[in-house]
Enzyme design. Structure first.
Site, PDB file in Angstrom:
ATOM      1  N   ARG A 122      -2.850  -2.256   2.967  1.00  0.00           N
ATOM      2  CA  ARG A 122      -3.622  -3.160   2.108  1.00  0.00           C
ATOM      3  C   ARG A 122      -4.490  -4.122   2.923  1.00  0.00           C
ATOM      4  O   ARG A 122      -4.691  -5.267   2.517  1.00  0.00           O
ATOM      5  CB  ARG A 122      -2.712  -3.961   1.164  1.00  0.00           C
ATOM      6  CG  ARG A 122      -1.992  -3.118   0.134  1.00  0.00           C
ATOM      7  CD  ARG A 122      -2.904  -2.805  -1.031  1.00  0.00           C
ATOM      8  NE  ARG A 122      -2.351  -1.726  -1.835  1.00  0.00           N
ATOM      9  CZ  ARG A 122      -1.639  -1.908  -2.945  1.00  0.00           C
ATOM     10  NH1 ARG A 122      -1.421  -3.107  -3.393  1.00  0.00           N
ATOM     11  NH2 ARG A 122      -1.180  -0.885  -3.606  1.00  0.00           N
TER      12      ARG A 122
ATOM     13  N   ARG B  44      -6.834  -8.360  -1.611  1.00  0.00           N
ATOM     14  CA  ARG B  44      -7.017  -9.686  -2.223  1.00  0.00           C
ATOM     15  C   ARG B  44      -6.814 -10.887  -1.320  1.00  0.00           C
ATOM     16  O   ARG B  44      -7.232 -11.983  -1.668  1.00  0.00           O
ATOM     17  CB  ARG B  44      -6.077  -9.813  -3.437  1.00  0.00           C
ATOM     18  CG  ARG B  44      -6.555  -8.992  -4.611  1.00  0.00           C
ATOM     19  CD  ARG B  44      -5.444  -8.805  -5.604  1.00  0.00           C
ATOM     20  NE  ARG B  44      -4.396  -8.007  -4.999  1.00  0.00           N
ATOM     21  CZ  ARG B  44      -3.298  -7.603  -5.635  1.00  0.00           C
ATOM     22  NH1 ARG B  44      -3.091  -7.959  -6.881  1.00  0.00           N
ATOM     23  NH2 ARG B  44      -2.400  -6.866  -5.020  1.00  0.00           N
TER      24      ARG B  44
ATOM     25  N   ARG C 227     -14.882  -8.338  -6.024  1.00  0.00           N
ATOM     26  CA  ARG C 227     -14.222  -7.912  -7.253  1.00  0.00           C
ATOM     27  C   ARG C 227     -14.766  -8.681  -8.460  1.00  0.00           C
ATOM     28  O   ARG C 227     -14.974  -8.131  -9.530  1.00  0.00           O
ATOM     29  CB  ARG C 227     -12.711  -8.096  -7.150  1.00  0.00           C
ATOM     30  CG  ARG C 227     -11.990  -7.395  -8.298  1.00  0.00           C
ATOM     31  CD  ARG C 227     -10.493  -7.431  -8.172  1.00  0.00           C
ATOM     32  NE  ARG C 227     -10.004  -8.802  -8.221  1.00  0.00           N
ATOM     33  CZ  ARG C 227      -8.740  -9.133  -8.361  1.00  0.00           C
ATOM     34  NH1 ARG C 227      -7.825  -8.196  -8.443  1.00  0.00           N
ATOM     35  NH2 ARG C 227      -8.368 -10.392  -8.393  1.00  0.00           N
TER      36      ARG C 227
ATOM     37  N   ASP D 215      -7.065   4.481  -4.246  1.00  0.00           N
ATOM     38  CA  ASP D 215      -5.711   4.286  -4.764  1.00  0.00           C
ATOM     39  C   ASP D 215      -5.000   5.628  -4.859  1.00  0.00           C
ATOM     40  O   ASP D 215      -5.642   6.682  -4.942  1.00  0.00           O
ATOM     41  CB  ASP D 215      -5.743   3.623  -6.144  1.00  0.00           C
ATOM     42  CG  ASP D 215      -4.412   2.957  -6.446  1.00  0.00           C
ATOM     43  OD1 ASP D 215      -4.168   1.839  -5.965  1.00  0.00           O
ATOM     44  OD2 ASP D 215      -3.584   3.584  -7.142  1.00  0.00           O
TER      45      ASP D 215
ATOM     46  N   TYR E   2       4.562   6.987 -11.937  1.00  0.00           N
ATOM     47  CA  TYR E   2       3.558   6.301 -12.780  1.00  0.00           C
ATOM     48  C   TYR E   2       3.101   7.205 -13.927  1.00  0.00           C
ATOM     49  O   TYR E   2       2.865   6.736 -15.039  1.00  0.00           O
ATOM     50  CB  TYR E   2       2.355   5.876 -11.925  1.00  0.00           C
ATOM     51  CG  TYR E   2       2.708   4.771 -10.948  1.00  0.00           C
ATOM     52  CD1 TYR E   2       2.735   3.439 -11.360  1.00  0.00           C
ATOM     53  CD2 TYR E   2       3.040   5.061  -9.628  1.00  0.00           C
ATOM     54  CE1 TYR E   2       3.085   2.426 -10.470  1.00  0.00           C
ATOM     55  CE2 TYR E   2       3.386   4.059  -8.739  1.00  0.00           C
ATOM     56  CZ  TYR E   2       3.409   2.750  -9.158  1.00  0.00           C
ATOM     57  OH  TYR E   2       3.761   1.753  -8.291  1.00  0.00           O
TER      58      TYR E   2
HETATM   59  O1  CP3 Z   1      -4.094  -0.106   2.238  1.00  0.00           O
HETATM   60  C1  CP3 Z   1      -5.311  -0.219   1.954  1.00  0.00           C
HETATM   61  O2  CP3 Z   1      -6.010  -1.189   2.305  1.00  0.00           O
HETATM   62  C2  CP3 Z   1      -5.987   0.952   1.255  1.00  0.00           C
HETATM   63  C3  CP3 Z   1      -6.087   0.901  -0.158  1.00  0.00           C
HETATM   64  C4  CP3 Z   1      -4.857   1.146  -1.027  1.00  0.00           C
HETATM   65  C5  CP3 Z   1      -4.730   0.551  -2.310  1.00  0.00           C
HETATM   66  N1  CP3 Z   1      -3.637   1.096  -2.913  1.00  0.00           N
HETATM   67  C6  CP3 Z   1      -5.637  -0.444  -2.875  1.00  0.00           C
HETATM   68  C7  CP3 Z   1      -5.181  -1.286  -3.987  1.00  0.00           C
HETATM   69  C8  CP3 Z   1      -3.772   1.996  -0.857  1.00  0.00           C
HETATM   70  C9  CP3 Z   1      -3.376   2.834   0.364  1.00  0.00           C
HETATM   71  C10 CP3 Z   1      -3.007   1.959  -2.063  1.00  0.00           C
HETATM   72  C11 CP3 Z   1      -1.811   2.775  -2.286  1.00  0.00           C
HETATM   73  C12 CP3 Z   1      -1.008   2.539  -3.495  1.00  0.00           C
HETATM   74  N2  CP3 Z   1      -1.446   2.289  -4.761  1.00  0.00           N
HETATM   75  C13 CP3 Z   1       0.391   2.642  -3.547  1.00  0.00           C
HETATM   76  C14 CP3 Z   1       1.288   3.022  -2.387  1.00  0.00           C
HETATM   77  C15 CP3 Z   1       1.406   1.947  -1.384  1.00  0.00           C
HETATM   78  C16 CP3 Z   1       2.149   0.723  -1.834  1.00  0.00           C
HETATM   79  O3  CP3 Z   1       1.510  -0.339  -1.857  1.00  0.00           O
HETATM   80  O4  CP3 Z   1       3.324   0.858  -2.133  1.00  0.00           O
HETATM   81  C17 CP3 Z   1       0.797   2.386  -4.860  1.00  0.00           C
HETATM   82  C18 CP3 Z   1       2.219   2.371  -5.376  1.00  0.00           C
HETATM   83  C19 CP3 Z   1      -0.387   2.180  -5.624  1.00  0.00           C
HETATM   84  C20 CP3 Z   1      -0.497   1.935  -7.086  1.00  0.00           C
HETATM   85  C21 CP3 Z   1      -1.025   0.585  -7.322  1.00  0.00           C
HETATM   86  N3  CP3 Z   1      -2.335   0.201  -7.149  1.00  0.00           N
HETATM   87  C22 CP3 Z   1      -0.282  -0.552  -7.744  1.00  0.00           C
HETATM   88  C23 CP3 Z   1       1.209  -0.555  -8.025  1.00  0.00           C
HETATM   89  C24 CP3 Z   1      -1.190  -1.601  -7.839  1.00  0.00           C
HETATM   90  C25 CP3 Z   1      -0.915  -2.970  -8.352  1.00  0.00           C
HETATM   91  C26 CP3 Z   1      -0.091  -3.738  -7.388  1.00  0.00           C
HETATM   92  C27 CP3 Z   1      -0.972  -4.684  -6.632  1.00  0.00           C
HETATM   93  O5  CP3 Z   1      -0.842  -4.746  -5.406  1.00  0.00           O
HETATM   94  O6  CP3 Z   1      -1.757  -5.350  -7.299  1.00  0.00           O
HETATM   95  C28 CP3 Z   1      -2.467  -1.129  -7.415  1.00  0.00           C
HETATM   96  C29 CP3 Z   1      -3.700  -1.899  -7.298  1.00  0.00           C
HETATM   97  C30 CP3 Z   1      -4.335  -1.956  -5.947  1.00  0.00           C
HETATM   98  N4  CP3 Z   1      -4.474  -0.894  -5.108  1.00  0.00           N
HETATM   99  C31 CP3 Z   1      -4.961  -3.098  -5.365  1.00  0.00           C
HETATM  100  C32 CP3 Z   1      -5.495  -2.680  -4.140  1.00  0.00           C
HETATM  101  C33 CP3 Z   1      -6.305  -3.493  -3.165  1.00  0.00           C
HETATM  102  C34 CP3 Z   1      -5.082  -4.472  -5.991  1.00  0.00           C
HETATM  103  C35 CP3 Z   1      -6.255  -4.418  -6.900  1.00  0.00           C
HETATM  104  C36 CP3 Z   1      -6.777  -5.790  -7.259  1.00  0.00           C
HETATM  105  O7  CP3 Z   1      -6.180  -6.421  -8.128  1.00  0.00           O
HETATM  106  O8  CP3 Z   1      -7.796  -6.177  -6.654  1.00  0.00           O
END
Ligand code: CP3
Length: 365
Positions: free
Chosen positions: A25, A29, A38, A75, A152
Site C-alpha cells: 500500500r 491514503r 482521489r 486492486d 469477497y
Molecule cells: O500496495 C499497493 O500500493 C498496490 C495497490 C493495492 C491496493 N489493494 C490498493 C487499494 C493492492 C496490492 C491491493 C490488494 C488488496 N485489495 C488486498 C490484499 C492485500 C491486503 O491489503 O490485504 C485486499 C484484501 C484488497 C481488497 C480491498 N481493497 C480492501 C479490503 C479495501 C478496503 C480496505 C482499505 O484499505 O481501505 C480496498 C481498497 C483499497 N485498495 C485502497 C487502496 C489504496 C483504499 C482505497 C481508498 O479508500 O482510497
C-alpha cells in the site's frame, strides 16, 4: 529483464549491495497527494480504471522515497468485477459486490475475463508505468489468491467470521472448488498479461488464508496458488519472472509454501524472520516484516526497529525489506522516510562479505 535491479536480484537470492525496500500500500491514503487525487477523481475505482491516473499514483511514493520497486496501483478485486459481480466501494466501508456468488448455478455462469479486452485498463496502466520507470525501477504486478478473492465474491463484502464461504466450503465443497478453479484460471491469464505488459515480478496476496485450518489451507488456498506458480513457471515468457506468495498469518505453513516452487514468501510481523530463514531460506527469498504499527512510533524508535528486522534476517542476500502488511492510512509520511533511510543506512553491512566474494568471482576486483 534487467537483472541488475536490486529487488530482482534479492528475489533470486543473488548478491546485492544493500537490502531492497518497498512496502504494501505504498501508493495510498497516507500520502496527501493521493488524497488530493482521489478528491479530484471522485473515488478509488475510478482511479484504478483510468490508466494515466493509476500510473501517476503508482509513481507518487517513488517521487518521495528511494524505493526499490513500484507496485501497480490497482486492486485484487478487478477480476471478479470483470466477471460481472458489480464491485463498489461504500465510503469508509471497504469493497462490496452487487451480485455475490452463492450457488452452483452462479458459479457455472461466471465468465473467465480476457485480460486485454476486459481488464485492459490494468494492462495500459502497467505499460505506462513501465515506460515511466524505464531501467530505474522494476514494477510489480499482482493478483489476490483465489481463496482470498473468493471470500469477497461469496460473502459479498469483507467479513470477520467468513461464515458464508466456510459454510459453503463444508456443505458444498465442489461448488467452492468450481469457483476457485475459475478464479485460478482468470488469475493465471491476468498475471501472464501483466508480465507481457512489462512487470518484472508478481505477487499473490493471500490475505485470508490464515483464517483456515491447516488442512483447509492446503486444500482451498495453497492448492490454487500452486496452480498459478505451475502455470507461470511452465511458460517460456513468464518462467524467469520471480513470484512472491504472501499468506498473512501463514507462518506455520512456510515449508509447504516454499515447496510450490515460488521464488519468495511474504512474511507478516507475527513470524520471526530468523526462524523463517532457518526453515526455508535455502529455497526462497523472504519479504517483510516490520509491524506496520511501528510507524506510529518516533523516528528514532522506527530506525531501531528497522535495525532489529535487518539483524533478524542477518547476513546475505534473499531479504526484501517490507512491512508485515499494508501501511495504515494515518501514518505520517516522514515516519516512512525514516524507515527507508534506516534500511539504506544499516543494511549494506549485511551484504559486504557476499559482495566481495561475488566481485572476486566475476573478476571485477
Ligand atoms: O500496495 C499497493 O500500493 C498496490 C495497490 C493495492 C491496493 N489493494 C490498493 C487499494 C493492492 C496490492 C491491493 C490488494 C488488496 N485489495 C488486498 C490484499 C492485500 C491486503 O491489503 O490485504 C485486499 C484484501 C484488497 C481488497 C480491498 N481493497 C480492501 C479490503 C479495501 C478496503 C480496505 C482499505 O484499505 O481501505 C480496498 C481498497 C483499497 N485498495 C485502497 C487502496 C489504496 C483504499 C482505497 C481508498 O479508500 O482510497
Amino acid at each position: 529483464m534487467n537483472s541488475s535491479f536490486r529487488f530482482i536480484r534479492a528475489l533470486k537470492r543473488q548478491p546485492v549491495d544493500s537490502t531492497p525496500v518497498w512496502f504494501m500500500r505504498q501508493a495510498g491514503r497516507y500520502l496527501p497527494e493521493y488524497r488530493a487525487m482521489r478528491e479530484r477523481v471522485g473515488g478509488f475505482l475510478g482511479m484504478c480504471q483510468n490508466p494515466e491516473i493509476a500510473a501517476e499514483i503508482t509513481l507518487q511514493p517513488l517521487k518521495r522515497f528511494p524505493l526499490d520497486a513500484a507496485i501497480i496501483f490497482s486492486d485484487i478485486l478487478t477480476i471478479p468485477d470483470a466477471m460481472g459481480l458489480g464491485l463498489y466501494f461504500a465510503t469508509h466501508e471497504g469493497p462490496h459486490f452487487q451480485n455475490p456468488i452463492r450457488d452452483a448455478k452462479a458459479v457455472a455462469k461466471l465468465p473467465i475475463p480476457c485480460p486485454e479486452a476486459d481488464l485492459g485498463y490494468v494492462m495500459d496502466a502497467v505499460r505506462l508505468t513501465v515506460k515511466e520507470c524505464g531501467d530505474k525501477t522494476p514494477v510489480i504486478g499482482f493478483c489476490g489468491s483465489p481463496w482470498t478473492v473468493a471470500t469477497y465474491m461469496v460473502e459479498g463484502q469483507g467479513s470477520r467470521t467468513f461464515s458464508i464461504i466456510k459454510a459453503m466450503m463444508m456443505n458444498e465443497p465442489l461448488v467452492l472448488k468450481g469457483l476457485l478453479q475459475k478464479v485460478t484460471q482468470a488469475s493465471c491469464q491476468y498475471l501472464e498479461a501483466q508480465i507481457q505488459a512489462g512487470v518484472e515480478a508478481v505477487m499473490v496476496f493471500d490475505t485470508w488464508g490464515g483464517a483456515l485450518s491447516g488442512a483447509a489451507y492446503h486444500e482451498f488456498s495453497l492448492h490454487y496458488m500452486q496452480e498459478i506458480v505451475r502455470y507461470l513457471k511452465a511458460k517460456t515468457l513468464t518462467q524467469s519472472i520471480p513470484i512472491i506468495l504472501f499468506t498473512k498469518q501463514g507462518g506455520q505453513w512456510l515449508e509447504s509454501i516454499a515447496d510450490t516452487g515460488c521464488d519468495a514468501i511474504g512474511i507478516d510481523w507475527t513470524q520471526d524472520l530468523a526462524n523463517a530463514k532457518a526453515r526455508v531460506g535455502r529455497q526462497v527469498a523472504l519479504q517483510g516484516n516490520l509491524d506496520p504499527t511501528v510507524l506510529y512510533a518516533r523516528p528514532d524508535i522506527i530506525q531501531r526497529e528497522v535495525q532489529g528486522v535487518l539483524a533478524n534476517y542477518g547476513y546475505g542476500s534473499g531479504h526484501i525489506f517490507n512491512l508485515g502488511h499494508g501501511i495504515f492510512p494515518d501514518v505520517n509520511p516522514e515516519h516512512v522516510a525514516a524507515m527507508i533511510e534506516a534500511v539504506k543506512k544499516y543494511s549494506p553491512r549485511y551484504h559486504q562479505a557476499e559482495m566481495i566474494k561475488d566481485n572476486a568471482q566475476n573478476g571485477t576486483v
